[in-house]
Design a protein around this motif. Structure first.
Motif, mmCIF file in Angstrom:
data_model
loop_
_atom_site.group_PDB
_atom_site.id
_atom_site.type_symbol
_atom_site.label_atom_id
_atom_site.label_comp_id
_atom_site.label_asym_id
_atom_site.label_seq_id
_atom_site.Cartn_x
_atom_site.Cartn_y
_atom_site.Cartn_z
ATOM 1 N N ALA A 86 0.825 -1.202 0.000
ATOM 2 C CA ALA A 86 0.000 0.000 0.000
ATOM 3 C C ALA A 86 0.865 1.259 0.000
ATOM 4 C CB ALA A 86 -0.928 -0.008 1.214
ATOM 5 N N ILE A 87 1.908 1.274 0.807
ATOM 6 C CA ILE A 87 2.808 2.433 0.844
ATOM 7 C C ILE A 87 3.496 2.606 -0.507
ATOM 8 C CG2 ILE A 87 4.953 3.303 1.863
ATOM 9 C CD1 ILE A 87 3.993 2.047 4.515
ATOM 10 N N GLY A 88 3.919 1.501 -1.105
ATOM 11 C CA GLY A 88 4.540 1.565 -2.430
ATOM 12 C C GLY A 88 3.602 2.128 -3.484
ATOM 13 N N ALA B 92 1.922 9.063 -6.157
ATOM 14 C CA ALA B 92 2.314 10.461 -5.932
ATOM 15 C C ALA B 92 3.408 10.884 -6.911
ATOM 16 C CB ALA B 92 2.785 10.643 -4.493
ATOM 17 N N LEU B 93 4.380 9.991 -7.141
ATOM 18 C CA LEU B 93 5.433 10.306 -8.116
ATOM 19 C C LEU B 93 4.857 10.442 -9.523
ATOM 20 C CD1 LEU B 93 8.497 8.156 -7.038
ATOM 21 C CD2 LEU B 93 8.461 10.620 -7.390
ATOM 22 N N TRP B 94 3.950 9.559 -9.881
ATOM 23 C CA TRP B 94 3.346 9.619 -11.205
ATOM 24 C C TRP B 94 2.570 10.917 -11.385
ATOM 25 C CZ3 TRP B 94 3.943 7.285 -15.643
ATOM 26 C CH2 TRP B 94 2.984 7.437 -16.631
ATOM 27 N N SER C 219 7.159 21.081 -15.975
ATOM 28 C CA SER C 219 8.602 20.967 -15.744
ATOM 29 C C SER C 219 9.080 19.519 -15.819
ATOM 30 C CB SER C 219 8.975 21.573 -14.388
ATOM 31 O OG SER C 219 8.340 20.870 -13.355
ATOM 32 N N GLY C 220 8.167 18.578 -15.996
ATOM 33 C CA GLY C 220 8.543 17.180 -16.179
ATOM 34 C C GLY C 220 8.961 16.502 -14.885
ATOM 35 N N TRP C 221 9.889 15.541 -15.029
ATOM 36 C CA TRP C 221 10.262 14.684 -13.913
ATOM 37 C C TRP C 221 11.408 15.243 -13.079
ATOM 38 C CZ3 TRP C 221 7.417 10.639 -12.490
ATOM 39 C CH2 TRP C 221 6.494 10.160 -13.404
ATOM 40 N N ARG C 222 11.923 16.416 -13.420
ATOM 41 C CA ARG C 222 13.107 16.918 -12.725
ATOM 42 C C ARG C 222 12.855 17.135 -11.237
ATOM 43 N NH1 ARG C 222 16.617 22.309 -14.084
ATOM 44 N NH2 ARG C 222 18.194 21.922 -12.517
ATOM 45 N N PHE C 223 11.734 17.737 -10.899
ATOM 46 C CA PHE C 223 11.421 18.017 -9.499
ATOM 47 C C PHE C 223 10.299 17.116 -8.983
ATOM 48 C CE2 PHE C 223 13.149 22.037 -11.120
ATOM 49 C CZ PHE C 223 14.220 22.169 -10.266
ATOM 50 N N ALA C 224 10.045 16.023 -9.661
ATOM 51 C CA ALA C 224 8.939 15.139 -9.279
ATOM 52 C C ALA C 224 9.072 14.584 -7.861
ATOM 53 C CB ALA C 224 8.803 13.997 -10.277
ATOM 54 N N PRO C 225 10.272 14.135 -7.414
ATOM 55 C CA PRO C 225 10.336 13.628 -6.035
ATOM 56 C C PRO C 225 9.996 14.683 -4.984
ATOM 57 C CG PRO C 225 12.210 12.849 -7.284
ATOM 58 C CD PRO C 225 11.512 13.866 -8.141
ATOM 59 N N LEU C 226 10.401 15.927 -5.231
ATOM 60 C CA LEU C 226 10.079 16.989 -4.284
ATOM 61 C C LEU C 226 8.583 17.261 -4.256
ATOM 62 C CD1 LEU C 226 11.196 19.050 -2.299
ATOM 63 C CD2 LEU C 226 11.496 20.621 -4.207
ATOM 64 N N ARG C 227 7.967 17.318 -5.446
ATOM 65 C CA ARG C 227 6.518 17.522 -5.494
ATOM 66 C C ARG C 227 5.780 16.327 -4.923
ATOM 67 N NH1 ARG C 227 7.784 19.601 -10.505
ATOM 68 N NH2 ARG C 227 7.115 17.687 -11.523
ATOM 69 N N ALA C 228 6.288 15.117 -5.158
ATOM 70 C CA ALA C 228 5.648 13.918 -4.611
ATOM 71 C C ALA C 228 5.679 13.937 -3.091
ATOM 72 C CB ALA C 228 6.338 12.664 -5.141
ATOM 73 N N THR C 229 6.772 14.436 -2.531
ATOM 74 C CA THR C 229 6.841 14.562 -1.069
ATOM 75 C C THR C 229 5.758 15.505 -0.571
ATOM 76 O OG1 THR C 229 9.215 14.186 -1.151
ATOM 77 C CG2 THR C 229 8.348 15.178 0.847
#
Length: 68
Positions: free
Chosen positions: A6-8, A14-16, A23-33
């Motif tokens: 479930a966490i995965g 969230a990453l998707w 801006s694409g995937w460059r800042f995706a981990p930050l936005r996903a957080t």
């Protein structure tokens, strides 16, 4: 094991969702957080609201009882 899946799924979703921007995937981990933190905050607010409603209901029920 189910909790890990479930966490995965939540992190993957969230990453998707965060990667779908101009801006694409460059800042995706930050936005996903941010997306995950916002979701956790919303869940916390819902749980706190339910707990507050239960406490108020118990208090009202205790005050309405007749102690004989």
């Amino acid at each position: 094991m189910i909790a890990l899946v479930a966490i995965g799924l939540i992190v993957g979703g969230a990453l998707w969702r965060a990667g779908k921007s101009e801006s694409g995937w460059r800042f995706a981990p930050l936005r996903a957080t941010g997306v995950i933190a916002g979701g956790v905050f919303r869940i916390g607010v819902v749980v706190a609201s339910i707990m507050f409603a239960v406490v108020v209901a118990v208090a009202i029920g205790a005050l309405r009882t007749t102690f004989q």
